[in-house]
Write a protein that holds these residues in place. Structure first.
Motif, PDB file in Angstrom:
ATOM      1  N   ASP A 110       0.701  -1.099  -0.051  1.00 51.45           N
ATOM      2  CA  ASP A 110       0.102  -0.152  -0.032  1.00 51.45           C
ATOM      3  C   ASP A 110       0.886   1.342  -0.018  1.00 51.45           C
ATOM      4  N   ASP A 111       2.223   1.167   0.093  1.00 55.47           N
ATOM      5  CA  ASP A 111       3.058   2.294   0.108  1.00 55.47           C
ATOM      6  C   ASP A 111       3.537   2.385  -1.572  1.00 55.47           C
ATOM      7  N   GLY A 112       3.069   1.768  -2.478  1.00 53.27           N
ATOM      8  CA  GLY A 112       3.386   1.862  -3.556  1.00 53.27           C
ATOM      9  C   GLY A 112       4.671   1.215  -4.374  1.00 53.27           C
ATOM     10  N   ARG A 113       5.275   0.368  -3.267  1.00 54.93           N
ATOM     11  CA  ARG A 113       6.360  -0.271  -3.712  1.00 54.93           C
ATOM     12  C   ARG A 113       6.087  -1.799  -4.073  1.00 54.93           C
ATOM     13  N   VAL A 114       6.936  -2.450  -4.971  1.00 50.71           N
ATOM     14  CA  VAL A 114       7.044  -3.587  -5.566  1.00 50.71           C
ATOM     15  C   VAL A 114       8.334  -4.450  -5.090  1.00 50.71           C
ATOM     16  N   TYR A 115       7.617  -5.831  -4.866  1.00 53.83           N
ATOM     17  CA  TYR A 115       8.654  -6.624  -4.491  1.00 53.83           C
ATOM     18  C   TYR A 115       8.732  -8.010  -5.553  1.00 53.83           C
ATOM     19  N   SER A 116      10.018  -8.317  -5.682  1.00 55.46           N
ATOM     20  CA  SER A 116       9.934  -9.579  -6.748  1.00 55.46           C
ATOM     21  C   SER A 116      10.572 -10.675  -6.108  1.00 55.46           C
ATOM     22  N   CYS A 117      10.464 -11.683  -6.525  1.00 58.33           N
ATOM     23  CA  CYS A 117      11.144 -13.021  -6.385  1.00 58.33           C
ATOM     24  C   CYS A 117      11.069 -14.065  -7.224  1.00 58.33           C
ATOM     25  N   GLY A 118      11.958 -14.775  -7.458  1.00 59.61           N
ATOM     26  CA  GLY A 118      12.294 -15.915  -8.511  1.00 59.61           C
ATOM     27  C   GLY A 118      13.315 -15.952  -9.236  1.00 59.61           C
ATOM     28  N   TYR A 119      13.310 -16.057 -10.462  1.00 56.68           N
ATOM     29  CA  TYR A 119      14.485 -16.042 -11.399  1.00 56.68           C
ATOM     30  C   TYR A 119      14.313 -15.605 -12.714  1.00 56.68           C
ATOM     31  N   GLY A 120      15.303 -14.940 -13.332  1.00 60.28           N
ATOM     32  CA  GLY A 120      15.163 -14.305 -14.328  1.00 60.28           C
ATOM     33  C   GLY A 120      15.505 -12.543 -14.400  1.00 60.28           C
ATOM     34  N   ALA A 121      14.821 -11.919 -15.184  1.00 63.28           N
ATOM     35  CA  ALA A 121      14.850 -10.605 -15.266  1.00 63.28           C
ATOM     36  C   ALA A 121      13.833 -10.036 -14.257  1.00 63.28           C
ATOM     37  N   LEU A 122      14.098  -9.925 -13.160  1.00 65.36           N
ATOM     38  CA  LEU A 122      13.280  -9.689 -11.984  1.00 65.36           C
ATOM     39  C   LEU A 122      12.999  -8.258 -11.685  1.00 65.36           C
ATOM     40  N   GLY A 123      13.703  -7.259 -12.394  1.00 64.90           N
ATOM     41  CA  GLY A 123      13.562  -5.769 -12.062  1.00 64.90           C
ATOM     42  C   GLY A 123      14.737  -5.497 -11.205  1.00 64.90           C
ATOM     43  N   LEU A 124      15.561  -6.208 -10.476  1.00 59.01           N
ATOM     44  CA  LEU A 124      16.430  -6.109  -9.734  1.00 59.01           C
ATOM     45  C   LEU A 124      18.066  -5.786 -10.089  1.00 59.01           C
ATOM     46  N   GLY A 125      17.952  -5.639 -11.363  1.00 56.63           N
ATOM     47  CA  GLY A 125      19.458  -5.460 -12.154  1.00 56.63           C
ATOM     48  C   GLY A 125      19.962  -6.625 -12.566  1.00 56.63           C
ATOM     49  N   PRO A 126      20.843  -6.578 -13.584  1.00 60.76           N
ATOM     50  CA  PRO A 126      21.370  -7.658 -14.178  1.00 60.76           C
ATOM     51  C   PRO A 126      22.388  -8.484 -13.087  1.00 60.76           C
ATOM     52  N   ALA A 127      22.737  -8.122 -11.924  1.00 62.48           N
ATOM     53  CA  ALA A 127      23.858  -8.721 -11.025  1.00 62.48           C
ATOM     54  C   ALA A 127      22.809  -9.769 -10.046  1.00 62.48           C
ATOM     55  N   THR A 128      21.418  -9.330 -10.374  1.00 65.24           N
ATOM     56  CA  THR A 128      20.596 -10.271  -9.062  1.00 65.24           C
ATOM     57  C   THR A 128      19.364 -10.843 -10.346  1.00 65.24           C
ATOM     58  N   ILE A 129      19.941 -12.031 -10.705  1.00 65.72           N
ATOM     59  CA  ILE A 129      18.718 -12.729 -11.590  1.00 65.72           C
ATOM     60  C   ILE A 129      18.120 -13.867 -10.835  1.00 65.72           C
ATOM     61  N   ALA A 130      18.309 -14.109  -9.560  1.00 61.33           N
ATOM     62  CA  ALA A 130      17.570 -14.966  -8.626  1.00 61.33           C
ATOM     63  C   ALA A 130      17.476 -14.526  -7.121  1.00 61.33           C
ATOM     64  N   THR A 131      16.541 -14.795  -6.781  1.00 66.39           N
ATOM     65  CA  THR A 131      16.489 -14.526  -5.341  1.00 66.39           C
ATOM     66  C   THR A 131      15.084 -15.526  -4.842  1.00 66.39           C
ATOM     67  N   LEU A 132      15.318 -15.976  -3.643  1.00 62.03           N
ATOM     68  CA  LEU A 132      14.461 -16.797  -2.950  1.00 62.03           C
ATOM     69  C   LEU A 132      13.545 -16.153  -2.078  1.00 62.03           C
ATOM     70  N   GLN A 133      13.809 -14.752  -1.767  1.00 59.14           N
ATOM     71  CA  GLN A 133      12.948 -14.002  -0.603  1.00 59.14           C
ATOM     72  C   GLN A 133      12.385 -12.753  -1.486  1.00 59.14           C
ATOM     73  N   PRO A 134      11.312 -12.151  -1.165  1.00 57.98           N
ATOM     74  CA  PRO A 134      10.721 -10.988  -1.726  1.00 57.98           C
ATOM     75  C   PRO A 134      11.728  -9.805  -1.656  1.00 57.98           C
ATOM     76  N   THR A 135      12.206  -9.166  -2.764  1.00 58.22           N
ATOM     77  CA  THR A 135      13.046  -8.362  -2.733  1.00 58.22           C
ATOM     78  C   THR A 135      12.719  -6.954  -3.358  1.00 58.22           C
ATOM     79  N   LEU A 136      12.833  -6.088  -2.798  1.00 66.74           N
ATOM     80  CA  LEU A 136      12.224  -4.458  -3.220  1.00 66.74           C
ATOM     81  C   LEU A 136      12.848  -3.974  -4.550  1.00 66.74           C
ATOM     82  N   ILE A 137      12.062  -3.803  -5.562  1.00 66.23           N
ATOM     83  CA  ILE A 137      12.594  -3.102  -6.904  1.00 66.23           C
ATOM     84  C   ILE A 137      12.732  -1.764  -6.370  1.00 66.23           C
ATOM     85  N   GLU A 138      13.981  -1.254  -6.256  1.00 63.97           N
ATOM     86  CA  GLU A 138      14.524  -0.003  -5.969  1.00 63.97           C
ATOM     87  C   GLU A 138      13.758   1.190  -6.994  1.00 63.97           C
TER      88      GLU A 138
END
Length: 311
Positions: free
Chosen positions: A209-237
């Motif tokens: 509800d604060d307009g933030r998006v969290y991503s999790c999984g594998y691929g182009a996650l919105g987290l930059g080319p250095a992070t293509i996999a994460t097992l926890q919800p991660t904030l898309i800065e």
């Protein structure tokens, strides 16, 4: 001489108002408000795995194929499954399955379920050709569902997040890779109140509800080319003040309060990311040159190779 690739639209008369459309790999589902104010689901397309609710799925159809509905038909088997006074309020199509949310906050699923797509439990059949109640969700009514490929996210009225289906890339947000989530599991999401969910293929998105998006999984996650996999919800800065999110098999969309559209994911020759490039991946959200196009996020649809916007 090249074959004629012209597609002629076919007009289908519908008794009532279509309020929502969902599309899978080879099937479609429509939420229709009838003139008597009742709501029904209509379906068409392939029923090879029971995904449009015909009673007798055969995975190896004879020639000519018999498990196909070219006409838009009411999903009568759903009417038989729900309680008196209970009606569908949202429908989602995965690749070969369908999930329906009802006014009572329950979810029904049908189609291919080898990876748990139907949430029917470990001893259930692989294929259901009639809607089956998704188990393990009795503690609180559901308010939203999302599915596009091989798993489903579901949100409850008291802000609990559930997951079922394929999770081999860790997109279930539990810190682990799980081949098959056969019964819904609760996701330990602790970043605030959830306002939107989006289930992709290898990735899952959550909007708070604060307009933030969290991503999790594998691929182009919105987290930059250095992070293509994460097992926890991660904030898309790179995203702020987001109002709606969408995910397909390997790409995502976010729409902010100014109606601007952000796109990221795996590119292809069709230019499906909408950023003016062909065949280039976008590992972080890119603002598309179309602010104010998406004036109503409910009029936006994301497919594997295209997106539709109505304003």
């Amino acid at each position: 001489m090249a074959a004629d690739s012209t597609v002629t639209p076919v007009v289908t008369n519908v008794s009532g108002k279509i309020s929502q459309i969902a599309c899978g790999r080879e099937h479609s589902a429509f939420l229709i408000e009838k003139p008597d104010r009742s709501t029904h689901v209509a379906v068409c397309g392939s029923n090879a795995f029971g995904q449009i609710g015909l009673d007798t799925p055969l995975r190896h159809a004879v020639d000519p194929p018999i498990l196909m509905s070219f006409a838009l038909s009411d999903l009568a088997s759903l009417d038989d499954a729900v309680a008196t006074g209970e009606s569908p309020v949202k429908v989602q199509c995965g690749m070969d399955h369908t999930v329906v949310l009802t006014s009572s906050g329950r979810a029904f699923a049908m189609g291919w379920g080898a990876d748990g797509q139907l949430g029917a439990g470990p001893n259930s059949a692989t294929v259901f050709s009639r809607p089956v109640l998704v188990s393990g969700l009795e503690e609180a009514p559901l308010t939203d569902i999302s599915s596009s490929t091989d798993f489903t996210l579901a949100l409850t009225a008291d802000n609990r997040l559930y997951y079922w289906g394929n999770a081999e890339y860790g997109q279930c947000m539990t810190g682990a890779k799980i081949d098959q989530v056969l019964t819904p599991i609760q996701v330990p999401f602790g970043f605030g109140r959830i306002t939107d969910i989006a289930a992709g293929g290898c990735q899952a998105l959550v909007l708070t509800d604060d307009g933030r998006v969290y991503s999790c999984g594998y691929g182009a996650l919105g987290l930059g080319p250095a992070t293509i996999a994460t097992l926890q919800p991660t904030l898309i800065e790179g995203l702020r003040d987001i109002k709606a999110i969408f995910a397909s098999t390997d790409r995502c969309i976010a729409i902010d309060s100014r109606h601007c559209i952000y796109s990221w994911g795996l590119g292809n020759a069709a230019g499906r990311l909408g950023n003016g490039t062909v065949g280039t991946n976008a590992f972080e959200p890119e603002l598309l040159d179309n602010c104010s196009l998406a004036t109503d996020s409910s009029m936006f649809a994301l497919g594997n190779d295209m997106a539709l916007i109505a304003n």
